[in-house]
Design an enzyme around this catalytic site. Structure first.
Site, mmCIF file in Angstrom:
data_model
loop_
_atom_site.group_PDB
_atom_site.id
_atom_site.type_symbol
_atom_site.label_atom_id
_atom_site.label_comp_id
_atom_site.label_asym_id
_atom_site.label_seq_id
_atom_site.Cartn_x
_atom_site.Cartn_y
_atom_site.Cartn_z
ATOM 1 N N ASP A 65 62.989 33.595 44.190
ATOM 2 C CA ASP A 65 63.448 34.986 44.260
ATOM 3 C C ASP A 65 62.511 35.906 45.044
ATOM 4 O OD1 ASP A 65 61.371 34.894 42.485
ATOM 5 O OD2 ASP A 65 62.372 35.902 40.838
ATOM 6 N N HIS A 66 61.286 35.458 45.306
ATOM 7 C CA HIS A 66 60.307 36.342 45.936
ATOM 8 C C HIS A 66 60.302 36.240 47.461
ATOM 9 C CE1 HIS A 66 58.780 37.191 41.975
ATOM 10 N NE2 HIS A 66 57.728 37.834 42.428
ATOM 11 N N ASP A 120 54.374 34.970 36.010
ATOM 12 C CA ASP A 120 54.695 36.269 36.592
ATOM 13 C C ASP A 120 54.413 37.312 35.519
ATOM 14 O OD1 ASP A 120 56.481 37.474 39.064
ATOM 15 O OD2 ASP A 120 56.559 38.651 37.217
ATOM 16 N N ARG A 380 56.175 49.158 39.940
ATOM 17 C CA ARG A 380 54.826 49.319 40.491
ATOM 18 C C ARG A 380 54.852 50.148 41.766
ATOM 19 N NH1 ARG A 380 52.779 43.316 39.011
ATOM 20 N NH2 ARG A 380 52.247 43.898 36.890
ATOM 21 N N ARG A 548 49.312 36.944 39.800
ATOM 22 C CA ARG A 548 49.098 35.984 40.886
ATOM 23 C C ARG A 548 47.695 35.360 40.823
ATOM 24 N NH1 ARG A 548 49.606 40.627 45.364
ATOM 25 N NH2 ARG A 548 51.466 40.857 44.116
HETATM 26 FE FE1 SF4 Z 1 60.017 40.553 41.601
HETATM 27 FE FE2 SF4 Z 1 57.636 41.057 40.543
HETATM 28 FE FE3 SF4 Z 1 59.049 43.009 41.707
HETATM 29 FE FE4 SF4 Z 1 59.815 42.021 39.410
HETATM 30 S S1 SF4 Z 1 57.916 43.135 39.785
HETATM 31 S S2 SF4 Z 1 61.121 42.415 41.168
HETATM 32 S S3 SF4 Z 1 59.295 39.852 39.603
HETATM 33 S S4 SF4 Z 1 58.197 41.205 42.696
#
Ligand code: SF4
Length: 656
Positions: A65-66, A120, A380, A548
């Site tokens: 997914d990344h 994760d 974030r 990570r």
């Molecule tokens: Fe993907 Fe991490 Fe963003 Fe969630 S926080 S969408 S797992 S990159």
């Protein structure tokens, strides 16, 4: 002791060793694991190195997914490796396009009362269904797949009592932003947040998952909701009612601490650049011109989020100066909004529809313009994470995002609703989700799996070998950084760097790339020409952010053996140990100022002092000062450090 709480009950049931006293080391059995491709390739390389024939968990899922951009062979190589390794070792595989790991896990696999370890940091999302879900480094997850218990310090269990009712236009996102406003990004370290009270009764599972997801930003071990009739109805609609168990706190449950939030008093909130705890009411930043708006990520891209956002856009257009994108969290959510006609509202409003993946959240395309303002429903907003170093990223609910996309500037959705006559809606849960799992590949039977050959394209590099911790360390200070260094600072993401996650030799070239572009060459010189250790000096909350492990593994490859900081974030602290880097803390935080770049350092009697639980003396040979350092290490962590890292520790154990 937080007896009778949901979290306590799950831990007690899974306890392998230790006592349930906050701060003491415990080991718990792990029922499920998840990996995503950016951390998964390394996790499976490590799993392979453990020599186990098939995963030993009840269920393990590998998500892709990344790293979705396929601009050359690198990401496709990784995807093909992950697909073959899943087949070989008995792991479910969620194909690219099926959705973001946490969103899909809640929908299809999370089970109340079970434990989940994921590579994760937002793994706690599955706490939304009453699961104890913890984020960890890939090596810890590989160890869990090999049947090892997960070691952690018993957290304090904080009860978050929700009272009252959310007013219209105030959402689950505002509940967690309020907690971040009060507690900051360090407020959850060593804690589990368990939600209870009348207020939880009006929160659906996807809304609960928004809250548990972003508990990660508090630095918490995890967050959890009880498993009640709302959970049951959700799992039933997912065709998995048999996975449901009732899991409520006892009437007389005791929490280590209780925080109360009166939902009726909340208002729409927004996290300003560049930290998720930089939270203010939206009305205080109204009028800021917006360049880009994105709805998506594992925080706010469920069917509920997309429906509310899509309904707001019905018959309206995105502001001409704003580029608006929506990335549904899963194929299931996308399918559902297509069925219900909501997708059309996005298209007619002029939205860009992205695939169901992390995408912009991890800087994989869709970066904001230089100096631009981006309002996102994500979790974030660290500087540079979006892919544009000087972009200003705000975090808010999908409702605030859509309102701002329509207005062209940040606006409280209540004000826009009044101006435009938009009605607030309560989203009804569907009776049946479209759960075809067309893009999930189940594990092969054991005998068939043994015949599978693992694909290793040129992007898959072998693991480097590391040595044991020496009895004493001679080193040089090769970097000094300030407070709240994130794993994004240490090991940046982005479209050029992420595809190197399965090649530690190549990705190491980017360590601290944006903080100090000279660091890598300096570190190599110290490692190769001087033959001594690299020492990093850090401030408070060193290594906050994602799980990570490359942020520990790549520095270790460059010869970093010790990080001395004022304090550490939990997952990164564990990752440093897993790769044989000693995390030390200043006894007196003012000693941080006693180091300069290039100082020569000697750490004598290292092993004896670690074994004896004594303070460690760090001698700054350049200034001739002695600095006392402490450490927060469990007996197992000391043993892992002495072995030179978790992989060596497991291999040594297997030899016995
Ligand atoms: Fe993907 Fe991490 Fe963003 Fe969630 S926080 S969408 S797992 S990159």
């Amino acid at each position: 002791m937080a007896k009778g709480t949901v979290a306590y009950k799950i831990i007690e049931k899974h306890l392998v060793s230790g006592r349930l006293i906050p701060g003491e080391e415990i080991a718990i059995k792990i029922d499920q694991t998840l990996t995503q491709d950016a951390t998964g390739t390394m996790a499976y390389l490590q799993f392979e190195a453990m020599g186990v024939d098939r995963v030993k968990t009840e269920l393990s899922v590998s998500y892709i997914d990344h790293n979705m951009l396929q601009t050359d062979y690198k990401n496709p190589d990784d995807h093909k490796y992950l697909m073959s390794v899943a087949k070989r070792y008995g792991v479910y595989l969620s194909k690219p396009g099926n959705g973001i790991c946490h969103q899909v896990h809640v929908e299809r696999f999370a089970k109340p009362g079970k434990t989940l370890l994921g590579s994760d940091s937002h793994t706690p999302t599955s706490g939304g269904v009453g699961m104890l879900a913890i984020g960890a480094g890939g090596l810890d997850v590989a160890a869990a797949m090999a049947g090892e218990p997960f070691y952690l310090k018993m957290p304090r269990i904080v009860g978050v009592k929700l009272t009252g009712t959310l007013p219209p236009w105030v959402t689950a996102k505002d509940i967690i932003l309020e907690l971040l406003r009060r507690l900051t990004v360090k407020g959850g370290v060593g804690k589990i947040f368990e939600y209870f009270g009348e207020g939880i009764k009006e929160l659906s599972v996807p809304e609960r998952a928004t809250i548990t997801n972003m508990g990660a930003e508090l630095g918490a071990t995890t967050s959890i909701f009880p498993s009640d009739e709302i959970t049951r109805a959700y799992l039933k609609a997912q065709g998995r009612e048999e996975d449901w168990i009732e899991l409520l706190p006892d009437e007389n449950a005791e929490y280590d601490e209780v925080i109360e939030i009166n939902l009726s008093e909340l208002e729409p909130l927004i996290a300003c650049p560049h930290s998720p705890d930089n939270v203010v009411p939206v009305r205080e930043v109204e009028g800021v011109k917006v360049d880009q708006v994105v709805i998506g990520s594992c925080t706010n891209s469920s069917f509920v989020d997309l429906t509310r956002a899509g309904k707001m856009l019905e018959g309206r257009r995105i502001h001409p100066d704003v580029i608006f994108a929506v990335a549904p969290g899963s194929k299931q959510a996308l399918e559902l909004i297509a069925q219900e006609g909501i997708l059309l509202n996005f298209l007619k409003a002029g939205a860009r529809v992205l695939e169901s993946a992390c995408g912009p959240c991890i800087g994989m395309g869709y970066a904001p313009p230089s100096g631009g303002v981006s309002v996102r429903s994500f979790n974030r907003n660290f500087e540079g994470r979006s892919g544009t170093k000087d972009a200003k990223v705000y975090l808010a609910s999908p409702e605030v995002c859509v309102a701002s996309a329509i207005a062209g500037e940040i606006i409280d959705p209540r004000r826009l609703a009044e101006r435009e006559g938009i009605k607030w809606i309560k989203v009804q849960m569907p009776e049946r989700f479209p759960y075809g799992d067309e893009a999930i590949i189940p594990p092969l039977p054991e005998e068939e799996a043994k015949k599978v050959e693992i694909y290793r394209g040129p992007n898959i590099a072998p693991l480097p070998e590391f040595d044991e911790l020496p009895t004493e360390i001679q080193g040089e200070v090769s970097l000094i950084v300030g407070d709240n260094i994130t794993t994004d600072h240490i090991m940046p993401a982005g479209a050029n760097i992420l595809p190197l996650r399965s090649n530690i030799y190549a990705i190491s070239e980017y360590v601290y790339h944006y903080v100090d572009p000279e660091f890598v060459s300096r570190a190599k010189k110290i490692r190769d020409e001087k033959g001594i250790a690299n020492i990093i000096i850090g401030g408070e909350n060193y290594g906050q952010g994602s799980s990570r492990e490359h942020a520990a593994l790549a520095p270790r490859f460059l010869g970093v053996r010790v990080v001395i900081a004022k304090s550490f974030a939990r997952i990164h602290h564990a990752n440093l140990i897993n790769f044989g880097i000693l995390p030390l803390e200043f006894v007196d935080k003012r000693d941080y100022a006693k180091f300069s770049l290039g100082d020569e350092v000697h750490i004598p009697e290292l092993i004896d002092r670690l074994k004896g639980g004594k303070e460690i003396l760090v001698i700054n040979k350049t200034t001739k000062e002695e600095i006392a350092c402490k450490y927060s290490l469990t007996p197992k962590q000391v043993s892992v450090l002495l072995s030179g890292g978790l992989l060596r520790w497991i291999k040594n154990k297997q030899k016995v």
